[in-house]
Design a protein around this motif. Structure first.
Motif, PDB file in Angstrom:
ATOM      1  N   HIS A 241       0.831  -1.296  -0.154  1.00  0.00           N
ATOM      2  CA  HIS A 241      -0.030   0.057   0.003  1.00  0.00           C
ATOM      3  C   HIS A 241       0.845   1.438   0.078  1.00  0.00           C
ATOM      4  O   HIS A 241       1.080   1.728   0.991  1.00  0.00           O
ATOM      5  CB  HIS A 241      -1.169   0.344   1.253  1.00  0.00           C
ATOM      6  N   PRO A 242       1.498   1.518  -1.218  1.00  0.00           N
ATOM      7  CA  PRO A 242       2.321   2.779  -1.262  1.00  0.00           C
ATOM      8  C   PRO A 242       1.547   4.084  -1.015  1.00  0.00           C
ATOM      9  O   PRO A 242       0.421   4.254  -1.404  1.00  0.00           O
ATOM     10  CB  PRO A 242       2.679   2.650  -2.726  1.00  0.00           C
ATOM     11  N   ASP A 243       2.278   4.895  -0.361  1.00  0.00           N
ATOM     12  CA  ASP A 243       1.701   6.251  -0.399  1.00  0.00           C
ATOM     13  C   ASP A 243       1.531   7.021  -1.629  1.00  0.00           C
ATOM     14  O   ASP A 243       2.104   6.620  -2.640  1.00  0.00           O
ATOM     15  CB  ASP A 243       2.504   7.187   0.314  1.00  0.00           C
ATOM     16  N   ARG A 244       0.551   7.936  -1.822  1.00  0.00           N
ATOM     17  CA  ARG A 244       0.273   8.968  -2.793  1.00  0.00           C
ATOM     18  C   ARG A 244       0.995  10.287  -2.555  1.00  0.00           C
ATOM     19  O   ARG A 244       0.831  10.574  -1.493  1.00  0.00           O
ATOM     20  CB  ARG A 244      -1.142   8.694  -3.185  1.00  0.00           C
ATOM     21  N   LEU A 245       1.463  10.831  -3.768  1.00  0.00           N
ATOM     22  CA  LEU A 245       2.208  12.177  -3.574  1.00  0.00           C
ATOM     23  C   LEU A 245       1.031  13.445  -3.950  1.00  0.00           C
ATOM     24  O   LEU A 245       0.354  12.979  -4.808  1.00  0.00           O
ATOM     25  CB  LEU A 245       3.441  12.159  -4.338  1.00  0.00           C
ATOM     26  N   ALA A 246       1.285  14.395  -3.356  1.00  0.00           N
ATOM     27  CA  ALA A 246       0.814  15.744  -3.519  1.00  0.00           C
ATOM     28  C   ALA A 246       1.121  16.016  -4.986  1.00  0.00           C
ATOM     29  O   ALA A 246       2.242  15.637  -5.889  1.00  0.00           O
ATOM     30  CB  ALA A 246       0.980  16.812  -2.726  1.00  0.00           C
ATOM     31  N   GLY A 271      -4.183  11.957  -4.125  1.00  0.00           N
ATOM     32  CA  GLY A 271      -2.930  12.102  -4.609  1.00  0.00           C
ATOM     33  C   GLY A 271      -2.446  11.225  -5.926  1.00  0.00           C
ATOM     34  O   GLY A 271      -3.240  10.601  -6.447  1.00  0.00           O
ATOM     35  N   VAL A 272      -1.316  11.572  -6.262  1.00  0.00           N
ATOM     36  CA  VAL A 272      -0.661  11.167  -7.414  1.00  0.00           C
ATOM     37  C   VAL A 272       0.004   9.723  -7.292  1.00  0.00           C
ATOM     38  O   VAL A 272       0.586   9.663  -6.291  1.00  0.00           O
ATOM     39  CB  VAL A 272       0.313  11.713  -8.067  1.00  0.00           C
ATOM     40  N   ASN A 273      -0.236   8.867  -8.194  1.00  0.00           N
ATOM     41  CA  ASN A 273       0.800   7.432  -8.004  1.00  0.00           C
ATOM     42  C   ASN A 273       2.057   7.737  -7.863  1.00  0.00           C
ATOM     43  O   ASN A 273       2.719   8.507  -8.595  1.00  0.00           O
ATOM     44  CB  ASN A 273       0.324   6.641  -9.272  1.00  0.00           C
ATOM     45  N   ILE A 274       2.752   7.291  -6.950  1.00  0.00           N
ATOM     46  CA  ILE A 274       4.208   7.103  -6.666  1.00  0.00           C
ATOM     47  C   ILE A 274       4.789   6.397  -7.722  1.00  0.00           C
ATOM     48  O   ILE A 274       4.254   5.197  -8.121  1.00  0.00           O
ATOM     49  CB  ILE A 274       4.590   6.727  -5.218  1.00  0.00           C
ATOM     50  N   CYS A 275       5.778   6.753  -8.400  1.00  0.00           N
ATOM     51  CA  CYS A 275       6.568   5.802  -9.567  1.00  0.00           C
ATOM     52  C   CYS A 275       7.924   5.368  -9.090  1.00  0.00           C
ATOM     53  O   CYS A 275       8.145   5.441  -7.872  1.00  0.00           O
ATOM     54  CB  CYS A 275       6.749   6.962 -10.677  1.00  0.00           C
ATOM     55  N   ASP A 276       8.725   5.028  -9.906  1.00  0.00           N
ATOM     56  CA  ASP A 276       9.791   4.339  -9.211  1.00  0.00           C
ATOM     57  C   ASP A 276      11.119   5.068  -9.440  1.00  0.00           C
ATOM     58  O   ASP A 276      12.252   4.690  -9.379  1.00  0.00           O
ATOM     59  CB  ASP A 276      10.228   2.843  -9.973  1.00  0.00           C
ATOM     60  N   ILE A 277      10.765   6.424  -9.551  1.00  0.00           N
ATOM     61  CA  ILE A 277      11.949   7.474  -9.661  1.00  0.00           C
ATOM     62  C   ILE A 277      11.582   8.637  -8.480  1.00  0.00           C
ATOM     63  O   ILE A 277      10.503   9.205  -8.524  1.00  0.00           O
ATOM     64  CB  ILE A 277      12.315   8.262 -10.913  1.00  0.00           C
ATOM     65  N   TRP A 278      12.301   8.328  -7.423  1.00  0.00           N
ATOM     66  CA  TRP A 278      11.883   9.300  -6.356  1.00  0.00           C
ATOM     67  C   TRP A 278      13.163  10.565  -6.250  1.00  0.00           C
ATOM     68  O   TRP A 278      14.038  10.478  -5.755  1.00  0.00           O
ATOM     69  CB  TRP A 278      11.832   8.563  -4.830  1.00  0.00           C
ATOM     70  N   THR A 279      12.244  11.656  -6.437  1.00  0.00           N
ATOM     71  CA  THR A 279      12.832  13.036  -6.304  1.00  0.00           C
ATOM     72  C   THR A 279      12.991  13.641  -5.041  1.00  0.00           C
ATOM     73  O   THR A 279      13.296  15.003  -5.096  1.00  0.00           O
ATOM     74  CB  THR A 279      12.595  13.698  -7.742  1.00  0.00           C
ATOM     75  N   ASP A 280      12.145  13.460  -4.267  1.00  0.00           N
ATOM     76  CA  ASP A 280      11.663  14.017  -2.929  1.00  0.00           C
ATOM     77  C   ASP A 280      12.280  13.596  -1.753  1.00  0.00           C
ATOM     78  O   ASP A 280      11.810  14.183  -0.516  1.00  0.00           O
ATOM     79  CB  ASP A 280      10.209  14.265  -2.950  1.00  0.00           C
ATOM     80  N   THR A 369       2.066  15.907   4.277  1.00  0.00           N
ATOM     81  CA  THR A 369       2.084  16.599   2.816  1.00  0.00           C
ATOM     82  C   THR A 369       1.728  15.395   1.944  1.00  0.00           C
ATOM     83  O   THR A 369       2.105  15.731   0.617  1.00  0.00           O
ATOM     84  CB  THR A 369       3.576  17.026   2.760  1.00  0.00           C
ATOM     85  N   ILE A 370       1.500  14.189   2.304  1.00  0.00           N
ATOM     86  CA  ILE A 370       1.197  13.093   1.323  1.00  0.00           C
ATOM     87  C   ILE A 370      -0.362  12.705   1.382  1.00  0.00           C
ATOM     88  O   ILE A 370      -1.073  13.180   2.352  1.00  0.00           O
ATOM     89  CB  ILE A 370       2.253  12.000   1.442  1.00  0.00           C
ATOM     90  N   ASN A 371      -0.648  11.830   0.470  1.00  0.00           N
ATOM     91  CA  ASN A 371      -1.991  11.148   0.481  1.00  0.00           C
ATOM     92  C   ASN A 371      -2.950  12.187   0.357  1.00  0.00           C
ATOM     93  O   ASN A 371      -3.866  12.149   0.871  1.00  0.00           O
ATOM     94  CB  ASN A 371      -1.992  10.344   1.523  1.00  0.00           C
ATOM     95  N   SER A 372      -2.785  13.120  -0.300  1.00  0.00           N
ATOM     96  CA  SER A 372      -3.702  14.127  -0.487  1.00  0.00           C
ATOM     97  C   SER A 372      -3.248  14.944  -2.016  1.00  0.00           C
ATOM     98  O   SER A 372      -1.991  15.413  -1.922  1.00  0.00           O
ATOM     99  CB  SER A 372      -3.918  15.257   0.623  1.00  0.00           C
ATOM    100  N   LEU A 373      -4.059  15.002  -2.888  1.00  0.00           N
ATOM    101  CA  LEU A 373      -3.625  15.974  -4.219  1.00  0.00           C
ATOM    102  C   LEU A 373      -3.230  17.282  -3.890  1.00  0.00           C
ATOM    103  O   LEU A 373      -2.216  17.684  -4.434  1.00  0.00           O
ATOM    104  CB  LEU A 373      -4.794  16.066  -5.026  1.00  0.00           C
ATOM    105  N   PHE A 374      -3.856  17.857  -2.902  1.00  0.00           N
ATOM    106  CA  PHE A 374      -3.334  19.147  -2.453  1.00  0.00           C
ATOM    107  C   PHE A 374      -3.383  19.125  -0.925  1.00  0.00           C
ATOM    108  O   PHE A 374      -4.544  19.203  -0.222  1.00  0.00           O
ATOM    109  CB  PHE A 374      -4.197  20.308  -2.949  1.00  0.00           C
ATOM    110  N   PRO A 375      -2.205  19.301  -0.243  1.00  0.00           N
ATOM    111  CA  PRO A 375      -2.128  19.086   1.299  1.00  0.00           C
ATOM    112  C   PRO A 375      -2.925  20.772   1.708  1.00  0.00           C
ATOM    113  O   PRO A 375      -3.104  21.478   0.777  1.00  0.00           O
ATOM    114  CB  PRO A 375      -0.500  19.326   1.596  1.00  0.00           C
ATOM    115  N   GLU A 376      -3.502  20.726   3.015  1.00  0.00           N
ATOM    116  CA  GLU A 376      -4.280  21.704   3.507  1.00  0.00           C
ATOM    117  C   GLU A 376      -3.583  23.132   2.936  1.00  0.00           C
ATOM    118  O   GLU A 376      -4.261  24.091   2.602  1.00  0.00           O
ATOM    119  CB  GLU A 376      -4.472  21.517   4.835  1.00  0.00           C
ATOM    120  N   LYS A 377      -2.379  23.232   3.344  1.00  0.00           N
ATOM    121  CA  LYS A 377      -1.959  24.789   3.051  1.00  0.00           C
ATOM    122  C   LYS A 377      -1.915  24.935   1.432  1.00  0.00           C
ATOM    123  O   LYS A 377      -2.272  26.223   1.333  1.00  0.00           O
ATOM    124  CB  LYS A 377      -0.172  24.608   3.505  1.00  0.00           C
TER     125      LYS A 377
END
Length: 401
Positions: A241-246, A271-280, A369-377
């Motif tokens: 169950h991978p996290d999803r990114l903003a 959020g956006v599906n996480i891929c196999d290149i992590w830049t964050d 900051t994850i598992n939401s397309l747009f975090p609250e801020k």
């Protein structure tokens, strides 16, 4: 550190004072410089060089490969077809290998985990087969670094690879069916270790983690990523169950960086599906986050992502190379049981657990900051600027449905 002189030994070449390297180079027509290159990298020559070398040494390519330990498909097939003949020889050789001296002791324990001081082989020997849900391994990289444990981090390449293969084999043994193993290393080493992993486990992903530490190396592309191999035991993972990114937005105006056109309503609010290149995953440099002086250490964010992806609360996480204790801290904070060891001083890891409340805040900051397309801020700033959000797109679409 290169390979041992397997190429030279196979050809009967001596490169020391009074040796026959120059004579062999002259007879074969292959320069001494190129012969040294093949030897230092344990490479089987190809093309014209191969023909010249085997003719001069009066050796076949097959025997050269056998002596160098460079097996192609024909050699592997021959070994398979004659395994019962070869087995007694290999079994007898195995008896000559000296066992590890067991010196693993419990350094400290928490509510969920235990840390042992000693060699990971010693700990693995007392661990039950099929008992671990997740293995994360970040071994020394054999780059001549000085570690508090004073281990030799500059050994011959084949010895480093053989050493890695041995603990990987043991980690596969203790891994449960459906369990996952993540191997963190330089791409160069992980390429060499995939053949070992492929023989026991099932490939899932080669994850490239973009982390820039140092200046570019002359005459090479700038090495900016680490390799994170992800394998499982069996045909499917017990947990995934991978996290999803903003969604990426401009840090100043909060506008879209990518134009999603008419697909905004199809964006997943989580959020956006996480891929196999992590830049964050940023390197740990700031004193606020760094727990071990003078050494690189892994980000809590990295281990949080891995543990979240491949384990559930109550699962057992194993890390054979304690380092600064990032794996153990992440496991503790996320309600996983854990076990690990460190061959060097364990006080850095133990002291880190006295800062567990601070680590908890850091982890909560990551996860906010994850598992939401747009975090609250981000969502509030976009609303203020009249930019689309999941709610506004949904509201706009409703009258036409």
């Amino acid at each position: 550190m290169g390979y041992s002189d397997q190429f030279f030994k196979a050809l009967g070449i001596r490169a020391d004072g009074g040796g026959n390297l120059e004579k062999f180079a002259k007879q074969s027509g292959v320069s001494a410089k190129r012969l040294k290159y093949y030897n230092e990298n344990n490479l089987v020559p190809t093309g014209g060089d191969l023909n010249k070398i085997i003719a001069t040494a009066n050796i076949s390519e097959l025997l050269l490969r056998l002596k160098m330990g460079r097996f192609d498909k024909d050699i592997i097939e021959a070994i398979q077809n004659n395994s019962e003949v070869i087995f007694p020889i290999i079994e007898e050789h195995a008896k000559t290998i000296e066992p590890h001296a067991n010196s693993c002791t419990l350094a400290f324990e928490t509510k969920l985990g235990k840390l042992y001081k000693g060699d990971c082989f010693d700990l693995l020997k007392i661990m039950d087969s099929d008992s671990v849900d997740l293995v994360f391994a970040d071994p020394p990289f054999n780059l001549s670094k000085l570690y508090p444990s004073e281990i030799n981090d500059n050994i011959r390449i084949e010895k480093y690879i053989y050493w890695c293969q041995e603990w990987i084999k043991e980690c596969a043994r203790v891994l449960k069916p459906g369990g996952a193993i993540f191997l963190w290393n330089l791409p160069k080493w992980n390429v060499a270790l995939t053949s070992c992993l492929e023989g026991m486990l099932t490939f899932r992903h080669w994850i490239a983690v973009d982390i820039k530490y140092s200046l570019p190396i002359q005459n090479r592309l700038y090495p900016s990523h680490y390799s994170l191999l992800y394998y499982i035991k069996g045909d499917k993972p017990n947990t995934f169950h991978p996290d999803r990114l903003a969604m990426d937005v401009c840090p100043k105006c909060y506008g879209d960086i990518k134009d999603y056109g008419g697909y905004k309503d199809k964006m997943n609010p989580t959020g956006v599906n996480i891929c196999d290149i992590w830049t964050d995953i940023a390197p740990v440099r700031h004193a606020k986050y760094k727990r071990r002086k003078g050494s690189n250490e892994l980000s809590l964010k990295l281990l949080d992502r891995i543990i979240e992806m491949a384990s559930d609360e109550g699962d057992l996480v194993f890390d054979p190379f304690g380092g600064s204790g990032t794996t153990y801290m992440a496991a503790e904070l996320k309600g996983r049981r854990w076990v690990g060891c460190e061959i060097g001083p364990c006080d850095v890891i133990q002291d880190r657990f006295s800062l567990i409340k601070e680590e908890q805040k850091i982890l909560e900051g990551y996860r906010s900051t994850i598992n939401s397309l747009f975090p609250e801020k981000t969502r509030l700033e976009r609303v203020k600027r009249g930019l689309w959000t999941c709610e506004s797109v949904k509201k706009k679409k409703q009258p036409n449905e």
